[in-house]
Write an enzyme that holds these catalytic residues in place. Structure first.
Site, PDB file in Angstrom:
ATOM      1  N   LYS A  53       0.440   5.380 -23.088  1.00 41.28           N
ATOM      2  CA  LYS A  53       1.698   5.666 -24.282  1.00 41.28           C
ATOM      3  C   LYS A  53       1.596   4.474 -24.916  1.00 41.28           C
ATOM      4  O   LYS A  53       0.648   3.333 -25.600  1.00 41.28           O
ATOM      5  CB  LYS A  53       2.975   6.488 -23.530  1.00 41.28           C
ATOM      6  CG  LYS A  53       1.796   7.394 -22.298  1.00 41.28           C
ATOM      7  CD  LYS A  53       1.549   8.568 -22.803  1.00 41.28           C
ATOM      8  CE  LYS A  53       0.569   9.374 -21.844  1.00 41.28           C
ATOM      9  NZ  LYS A  53       0.993   9.316 -20.879  1.00 41.28           N
ATOM     10  N   ARG A 108     -11.411  -5.482  -7.619  1.00 44.28           N
ATOM     11  CA  ARG A 108     -10.760  -4.213  -7.472  1.00 44.28           C
ATOM     12  C   ARG A 108      -9.360  -4.863  -6.844  1.00 44.28           C
ATOM     13  O   ARG A 108      -8.159  -5.093  -7.167  1.00 44.28           O
ATOM     14  CB  ARG A 108     -11.275  -3.388  -6.228  1.00 44.28           C
ATOM     15  CG  ARG A 108     -10.200  -2.680  -5.657  1.00 44.28           C
ATOM     16  CD  ARG A 108     -11.218  -1.285  -5.218  1.00 44.28           C
ATOM     17  NE  ARG A 108     -11.798  -1.402  -4.396  1.00 44.28           N
ATOM     18  CZ  ARG A 108     -12.135  -2.326  -3.157  1.00 44.28           C
ATOM     19  NH1 ARG A 108     -10.666  -1.964  -2.440  1.00 44.28           N
ATOM     20  NH2 ARG A 108     -13.095  -2.642  -1.951  1.00 44.28           N
ATOM     21  N   TYR A 125       7.059  13.706 -15.635  1.00 43.00           N
ATOM     22  CA  TYR A 125       6.244  14.069 -15.927  1.00 43.00           C
ATOM     23  C   TYR A 125       5.592  14.955 -15.056  1.00 43.00           C
ATOM     24  O   TYR A 125       6.085  15.074 -13.744  1.00 43.00           O
ATOM     25  CB  TYR A 125       4.813  12.926 -16.718  1.00 43.00           C
ATOM     26  CG  TYR A 125       3.914  13.440 -16.824  1.00 43.00           C
ATOM     27  CD1 TYR A 125       3.618  14.111 -17.595  1.00 43.00           C
ATOM     28  CD2 TYR A 125       2.830  12.541 -15.835  1.00 43.00           C
ATOM     29  CE1 TYR A 125       2.358  14.821 -17.249  1.00 43.00           C
ATOM     30  CE2 TYR A 125       1.037  13.349 -15.967  1.00 43.00           C
ATOM     31  CZ  TYR A 125       1.191  14.078 -16.450  1.00 43.00           C
ATOM     32  OH  TYR A 125       0.150  13.889 -17.020  1.00 43.00           O
ATOM     33  N   ASP A 154      10.067   5.851 -14.289  1.00 44.16           N
ATOM     34  CA  ASP A 154       9.225   5.678 -15.326  1.00 44.16           C
ATOM     35  C   ASP A 154       9.732   5.376 -16.181  1.00 44.16           C
ATOM     36  O   ASP A 154      10.796   5.936 -17.149  1.00 44.16           O
ATOM     37  CB  ASP A 154       8.699   6.852 -14.899  1.00 44.16           C
ATOM     38  CG  ASP A 154       7.434   7.046 -15.351  1.00 44.16           C
ATOM     39  OD1 ASP A 154       6.959   6.391 -16.827  1.00 44.16           O
ATOM     40  OD2 ASP A 154       6.580   8.037 -15.911  1.00 44.16           O
TER      41      ASP A 154
HETATM   42  N1  LCS Z   1       4.202   9.564 -16.753  1.00 42.21           N
HETATM   43  C1  LCS Z   1       4.609   9.747 -17.727  1.00 42.21           C
HETATM   44  C2  LCS Z   1       6.351   9.987 -18.324  1.00 42.21           C
HETATM   45  C3  LCS Z   1       4.206  10.576 -18.502  1.00 42.21           C
HETATM   46  O1  LCS Z   1       4.435  10.751 -19.460  1.00 42.21           O
HETATM   47  C4  LCS Z   1       2.512  10.137 -18.068  1.00 42.21           C
HETATM   48  C5  LCS Z   1       1.387  11.208 -18.637  1.00 42.21           C
HETATM   49  C6  LCS Z   1       2.226  10.026 -17.056  1.00 42.21           C
HETATM   50  C7  LCS Z   1       3.410   9.394 -16.037  1.00 42.21           C
HETATM   51  C8  LCS Z   1       0.843   9.865 -16.520  1.00 42.21           C
HETATM   52  O2  LCS Z   1       0.130   8.773 -16.815  1.00 42.21           O
HETATM   53  P1  LCS Z   1      -1.672   9.025 -17.227  1.00 42.21           P
HETATM   54  O3  LCS Z   1      -1.951   9.166 -15.455  1.00 42.21           O
HETATM   55  O4  LCS Z   1      -1.340  10.542 -17.929  1.00 42.21           O
HETATM   56  O5  LCS Z   1      -1.709   7.277 -17.811  1.00 42.21           O
HETATM   57  N2  LCS Z   1       1.790  11.904 -19.271  1.00 42.21           N
HETATM   58  C9  LCS Z   1       1.077  12.359 -19.706  1.00 42.21           C
HETATM   59  C10 LCS Z   1       2.198  13.902 -21.319  1.00 42.21           C
HETATM   60  O6  LCS Z   1       3.033  13.342 -21.239  1.00 42.21           O
HETATM   61  N3  LCS Z   1       1.088  14.632 -21.464  1.00 42.21           N
HETATM   62  O7  LCS Z   1      -0.678  14.270 -21.695  1.00 42.21           O
HETATM   63  C11 LCS Z   1      -0.141  12.823 -20.437  1.00 42.21           C
END
Ligand code: LCS
Length: 393
Positions: A208, A58, A111, A183
């Site tokens: 992503k 961790r 998001y 972001d």
């Molecule tokens: N920031 C952005 C711009 C995102 O699109 C997402 C997830 C996150 C943060 C959060 O990331 P995660 O915890 O899922 O790794 N976006 C998603 C979307 O547009 N569709 O499903 C997940």
């Protein structure tokens, strides 16, 4: 060679790495929760910081550190902090910079959960927030309060594809001692470097483009300064949204082909966006590579390419849009984005469904908005798929 001398693709392949006694070409997966000390004094020295030996996963792990160093180099920052998910990165930044009585400003269409967690959970702990269109610099300046500590941007924004001028907003923020976090998930470090544009912190959902293969969830924070790095690392290791070594290893492997994948999916996205824009059943298309994007000039200035994300609406709104989503055969009807496969989804009922309908509409997330993440398949196949689905709308 020093990383300063290497180009982007060379860094993707060679940055980071670990010194391993067996000279493995690829960083091994140190799948261990804990590390042995040579003796009690060594253990004490590791804890006091006199020795930089690993202690406990961790707190740090060589496989994770390889990924963190690589992202810090690619984003041109001081250090990287990997997290279990993109939301782990977002909430670590919120926890590190905000507290009871402080205020933050965010773009209205981020998001969904990045906004919802602030307006519900963090609000309970006394953090105030204002969410509006950060593409309007005057609005940003007007919303700054004496207790504003953070401006949180997502550019291009999910799912409206609205851009924020990182340089201009960072200048305004820094005059008042406010930190700017971007972001950068929709761009990846290949298409946009927020720290170079003036931001203090950049984060990604590594789920992503960075990993790119739709097989892990992960996040990363990169800070410009050592001070922010130490603060956010301390939050992460104490709160515990740490990444797992195997997850880090997969992300580092996926990252090697980031530029190749983005070049390909971006070229496809340009063709798909032009196809949609010229289709009689499509009401509108938002893609930073199209001249019709209201901030096309800012995209040219701030981004090294328009990326692979498109939003559009079919004439006839949601009912017509559902016909498209229900009839695609190649594209997968699924949330997430930035992988090698084309994905289609409906933000109002899926990724952004927890926002209030009023906030959604004010943010430009219409009922009929459909989001497309364009993959690396043949552009002709993606277009043929959308064409046959649009025929049914
Ligand atoms: N920031 C952005 C711009 C995102 O699109 C997402 C997830 C996150 C943060 C959060 O990331 P995660 O915890 O899922 O790794 N976006 C998603 C979307 O547009 N569709 O499903 C997940």
């Amino acid at each position: 060679m020093e990383h300063q001398d290497l180009g982007f693709n060379s860094l993707l392949v060679h940055a980071g790495g670990v010194e391993d006694a067996l000279m493995s070409a690829v960083t091994p997966i140190y799948q261990t929760s804990t590390f042995r000390f040579h003796n009690a004094d060594h253990g004490a020295a590791c804890f006091s910081g006199e020795d930089d030996g690993y202690i406990y996963t961790r707190l740090g792990n060589p496989t994770i550190a390889d990924l963190e160093r690589t992202l810090a180099i690619l984003e041109k920052g001081f250090g990287g902090i990997a997290t279990a998910s993109g939301m782990g990165a977002v909430t670590t930044v919120y926890m590190g910079l905000l507290g009871a009585g402080t205020h933050m400003i965010g773009h209205e269409a981020v998001y969904g959960p990045s906004r919802v967690v602030m307006e519900s959970l963090f609000k309970r702990f006394g953090v105030e927030s204002d969410w509006f269109d950060t593409s309007n610099i005057e609005l940003v300046a007007r919303h700054i309060k004496p207790n504003t500590k953070l401006i949180y941007l997502e550019t291009p924004a999910n799912p409206t594809m609205v851009l924020a001028d990182i340089r201009a907003i960072s200048e305004i923020a820094h005059e008042k001692g406010i930190k700017v976090c971007v972001d950068n998930t929709f761009c990846s470090p290949y298409l946009q470097n927020p720290l170079e544009l003036g931001a203090d912190i950049v984060l990604h959902s590594m789920t992503k483009f960075i990993n790119g293969h739709a097989d892990i969830v992960g996040g990363i924070i990169v800070t410009k300064t050592e001070e922010d790095y130490k603060n956010l690392r301390s939050v992460m290791i104490n709160m515990g949204p740490n990444m797992d070594p195997h997850q880090a290893w997969l992300a580092r492997r996926g990252l090697k082909t980031l530029a190749l994948r983005i070049e390909r999916s971006q070229a496809n996205a340009m063709k798909v966006a032009e196809f949609l824009e010229n289709h009689p059943k499509v009401a509108w298309v938002k893609y930073p590579g199209l001249k019709s994007h209201p901030q096309f000039d800012l995209a040219q200035k701030q981004m090294q390419g328009p990326g692979a994300m498109i939003s559009f609406e079919v004439k006839g709104g949601l009912e017509a849009g559902k016909k498209v989503m229900d009839n695609v055969k190649l594209a997968l009807l699924a949330v997430s984005l930035g992988g090698i496969e084309t994905l289609i989804q409906h933000p109002a009922s899926m990724t952004h469904s927890k926002m209030t309908p009023e906030s959604r509409l004010r943010a430009g997330i219409t009922e009929g908005l459909i989001r497309l993440s364009v993959g690396i398949e043949e552009a002709e196949d993606i277009i043929a798929d959308l064409e046959q689905a649009l025929e049914k709308a």
